[in-house]
Design an enzyme around this catalytic site. Structure first.
Site, PDB file in Angstrom:
ATOM      1  N   LYS A  90       0.873  -1.180   0.000  1.00 12.14           N
ATOM      2  CA  LYS A  90       0.000   0.000   0.000  1.00 12.14           C
ATOM      3  C   LYS A  90       0.904   1.222   0.000  1.00 12.14           C
ATOM      4  O   LYS A  90       2.033   1.166   0.488  1.00 12.14           O
ATOM      5  CB  LYS A  90      -0.884   0.017   1.243  1.00 12.14           C
ATOM      6  CG  LYS A  90      -2.136   0.834   1.081  1.00 12.14           C
ATOM      7  CD  LYS A  90      -3.187   0.034   0.312  1.00 12.14           C
ATOM      8  CE  LYS A  90      -4.452   0.812   0.074  1.00 12.14           C
ATOM      9  NZ  LYS A  90      -5.503  -0.076  -0.440  1.00 12.14           N
TER      10      LYS A  90
HETATM   11  P1  NAD Z   1     -13.077   7.124  -3.179  1.00 13.87           P
HETATM   12  O1  NAD Z   1     -12.136   8.192  -2.798  1.00 13.87           O
HETATM   13  O2  NAD Z   1     -13.436   6.919  -4.603  1.00 13.87           O
HETATM   14  O3  NAD Z   1     -14.457   7.298  -2.368  1.00 13.87           O
HETATM   15  C1  NAD Z   1     -14.525   7.425  -0.973  1.00 13.87           C
HETATM   16  C2  NAD Z   1     -15.960   7.817  -0.607  1.00 13.87           C
HETATM   17  O4  NAD Z   1     -16.084   7.841   0.817  1.00 13.87           O
HETATM   18  C3  NAD Z   1     -16.354   9.224  -1.097  1.00 13.87           C
HETATM   19  O5  NAD Z   1     -17.717   9.186  -1.492  1.00 13.87           O
HETATM   20  C4  NAD Z   1     -16.200  10.059   0.174  1.00 13.87           C
HETATM   21  O6  NAD Z   1     -16.995  11.234   0.166  1.00 13.87           O
HETATM   22  C5  NAD Z   1     -16.672   9.074   1.203  1.00 13.87           C
HETATM   23  N1  NAD Z   1     -16.246   9.379   2.569  1.00 13.87           N
HETATM   24  C6  NAD Z   1     -15.045   9.813   3.000  1.00 13.87           C
HETATM   25  N2  NAD Z   1     -15.065   9.997   4.328  1.00 13.87           N
HETATM   26  C7  NAD Z   1     -16.307   9.654   4.743  1.00 13.87           C
HETATM   27  C8  NAD Z   1     -16.964   9.648   6.000  1.00 13.87           C
HETATM   28  N3  NAD Z   1     -16.324  10.004   7.116  1.00 13.87           N
HETATM   29  N4  NAD Z   1     -18.244   9.224   6.039  1.00 13.87           N
HETATM   30  C9  NAD Z   1     -18.895   8.853   4.916  1.00 13.87           C
HETATM   31  N5  NAD Z   1     -18.338   8.845   3.702  1.00 13.87           N
HETATM   32  C10 NAD Z   1     -17.062   9.254   3.616  1.00 13.87           C
HETATM   33  O7  NAD Z   1     -12.474   5.773  -2.546  1.00 13.87           O
HETATM   34  P2  NAD Z   1     -12.793   4.274  -2.971  1.00 13.87           P
HETATM   35  O8  NAD Z   1     -11.788   3.833  -3.961  1.00 13.87           O
HETATM   36  O9  NAD Z   1     -14.249   4.138  -3.255  1.00 13.87           O
HETATM   37  O10 NAD Z   1     -12.438   3.501  -1.614  1.00 13.87           O
HETATM   38  C11 NAD Z   1     -13.361   3.368  -0.552  1.00 13.87           C
HETATM   39  C12 NAD Z   1     -12.891   2.239   0.369  1.00 13.87           C
HETATM   40  O11 NAD Z   1     -12.811   1.014  -0.373  1.00 13.87           O
HETATM   41  C13 NAD Z   1     -11.509   2.431   0.979  1.00 13.87           C
HETATM   42  O12 NAD Z   1     -11.491   1.833   2.250  1.00 13.87           O
HETATM   43  C14 NAD Z   1     -10.609   1.660   0.026  1.00 13.87           C
HETATM   44  O13 NAD Z   1      -9.399   1.258   0.625  1.00 13.87           O
HETATM   45  C15 NAD Z   1     -11.503   0.476  -0.270  1.00 13.87           C
HETATM   46  N6  NAD Z   1     -11.175  -0.233  -1.511  1.00 13.87           N
HETATM   47  C16 NAD Z   1     -11.091   0.412  -2.715  1.00 13.87           C
HETATM   48  C17 NAD Z   1     -10.819  -0.336  -3.861  1.00 13.87           C
HETATM   49  C18 NAD Z   1     -10.784   0.304  -5.224  1.00 13.87           C
HETATM   50  O14 NAD Z   1     -10.653  -0.434  -6.194  1.00 13.87           O
HETATM   51  N7  NAD Z   1     -10.948   1.601  -5.361  1.00 13.87           N
HETATM   52  C19 NAD Z   1     -10.596  -1.701  -3.768  1.00 13.87           C
HETATM   53  C20 NAD Z   1     -10.689  -2.336  -2.534  1.00 13.87           C
HETATM   54  C21 NAD Z   1     -10.992  -1.588  -1.418  1.00 13.87           C
END
Ligand code: NAD
Length: 412
Positions: free
Chosen positions: A105
């Site tokens: 990461k």
């Molecule tokens: P992103 O930045 O695209 O979206 C994050 C979302 O969470 C946004 O809508 C933001 O406004 C919201 N957010 C942030 N803080 C918040 C809070 N306190 N309360 C409510 N909503 C809040 O990120 P993402 O890629 O969608 O990742 C989200 C999660 O999924 C993370 O934990 C990431 O590690 C995990 N993840 C992502 C992927 C990927 O392919 N992008 C894969 C596996 C896991």
């Protein structure tokens, strides 16, 4: 480290798994130690000429089963401990899906919403140059995470390629299609979350048609999960982002159109919710898809959902998890529920290596096959060992890494 930090959560889960698997203290030492940590200073020249310094990280938690693999996060709160925790989770996740990867990461402690596009590009290119010696298609392959997207991957791929003297698409995944990205990567994590939700509903004996879902986080994971869930016949009743939640929208697609046009979820005719209210809605499924530590000992008691599907990494603390367990909630753990992203990242890397690209159907079918194999393994081990799905998933993932350590032996 505070009592319930992402790293303390990840370590306590690992400790429990090592005990369940009856591994030795030597195994605990090798499994609980990240193998390579690089901390870098990332200078940025702002558009107005000012120079600012940001902390950047890349943690290669494991390379035992193959090159390390994991996302790059841009968020003001990211620190080394959280990066280690997320790299550890990637290690068990890749092993659970049986991908030939270790886990990694990275990230920069920066709020990307405060950067112009040009500033974001300069920061990304400088970060890439700083971590350049330790990444590469055979070493460590970054991907998007919170706060980064395919544009960041394009700049990372270009910076690496310019230094190599030729195009190296396989150095990152989650790239734009024209640069060697894979069809289906953008929606892959959400598609996988939807497959996991469907299977959890089956196990709980709840009809998928009309099953109600609330989703915290409306980003890359939350949005695509919402779309896939609706396509499967479920009803997404509420979603939220960092500014709060919303219910009563006509469809996810219509809410997204509003969001793109207005950059907020305040769609006329809908009802506002706080993030806590969203967590406590009377729904069949709750999907935390934002950041870590959403379901804690403070918030878990109010959860009414029968199923929690962890779209985010580390959204449930150990105390929150224990409360959900006592309430009989089926928790589909992060390393299983959100593995669709790294699975299709793996497909992208394979396609880049072969310079041969798959159809959207091939990607979808292969994703489904790997997800279903992992889900079946977790369901069976949970039943036979009488453990939770989280413990079962960790036993399978950690067990594979421990076995790989044993077979490779210790050098010298
Ligand atoms: P992103 O930045 O695209 O979206 C994050 C979302 O969470 C946004 O809508 C933001 O406004 C919201 N957010 C942030 N803080 C918040 C809070 N306190 N309360 C409510 N909503 C809040 O990120 P993402 O890629 O969608 O990742 C989200 C999660 O999924 C993370 O934990 C990431 O590690 C995990 N993840 C992502 C992927 C990927 O392919 N992008 C894969 C596996 C896991």
């Amino acid at each position: 480290m505070t009592m319930e930090s992402p790293l303390s959560t990840a370590l306590s889960q690992l400790r429990g798994t090592v005990d369940l698997l009856k591994l030795s203290e030597n195994d605990w030492h090798t499994l609980s130690t990240p193998r390579r940590i690089l901390q870098v200073a990332v200078p940025l020249r702002r558009d107005n000429g000012d120079v600012e310094m940001y902390d950047g990280y890349r943690v290669q938690y494991s390379t035992t089963r193959g090159p390390s693999k994991g996302g790059v996060r841009y968020h003001q709160d990211i620190d080394l401990d959280e990066t280690i925790a997320l790299a550890m989770l990637m290690t068990w996740k890749c092993a659970l899906a049986n991908l030939p990867y270790g886990g990694a990461k990275g990230g920069i402690a920066v709020d990307p919403s405060k950067l112009s596009a040009r500033e974001n590009e300069r920061l990304t290119r400088r970060y890439t140059s700083e971590i350049l010696p330790i990444i590469g298609p055979e070493r460590d392959i970054p991907a998007p995470d919170v706060g980064t997207d395919e544009n960041n991957m394009a700049w990372m791929m270009d910076t690496y390629s310019v230094n190599a003297g030729f195009s190296v698409p396989g150095v990152v995944t989650g790239k734009p299609i024209v640069l060697g990205g894979s069809l289906g990567r953008t929606s892959a994590t959400g598609d996988g979350v939807a497959i996991a939700t469907r299977e959890a509903l089956r196990v709980k004996g709840i009809d998928i048609n009309g099953a109600t879902v609330a989703i915290q986080g409306f980003g890359k994971v939350g949005y695509w999960a919402a779309i896939a869930l609706e396509n499967m016949g479920m009803k997404v009743v509420a979603v939220s982002d960092v500014n709060g939640g919303v219910a009563g929208f006509p469809s996810v697609a219509k809410l997204w159109d509003h969001f793109l046009a207005n950059k907020n979820l305040d769609m006329p005719g809908t009802e506002k919710l706080t993030n806590e209210e969203l967590l406590h809605l009377d729904v069949d499924v709750l999907i935390p898809a934002a950041l870590a530590d959403a379901i804690t000992e403070k918030t878990a008691n109010g959860v009414k959902a029968k199923i929690v599907v962890e779209g985010a990494n580390g959204p449930t603390t150990p105390n929150g998890d224990a409360i959900l367990h006592d309430k009989g909630v089926l928790v589909v753990p992060d390393i299983l529920a959100n593995s669709g992203g790294v699975i299709v990242s793996y497909f992208e890397w394979v396609q880049d290596k072969q310079n041969y690209f798959w159809s959207a159907d091939e990607v979808k079918n292969n994703l489904s096959e790997i997800m279903m194999r992992a889900l079946k393994g977790v369901e069976e081990t949970a039943a036979s060992r009488k453990v939770t799905w989280r413990q079962s998933a960790l036993m399978l993932g950690v067990g594979r890494v421990a076995e790989a350590h044993r077979l490779r032996g210790l050098y010298p």
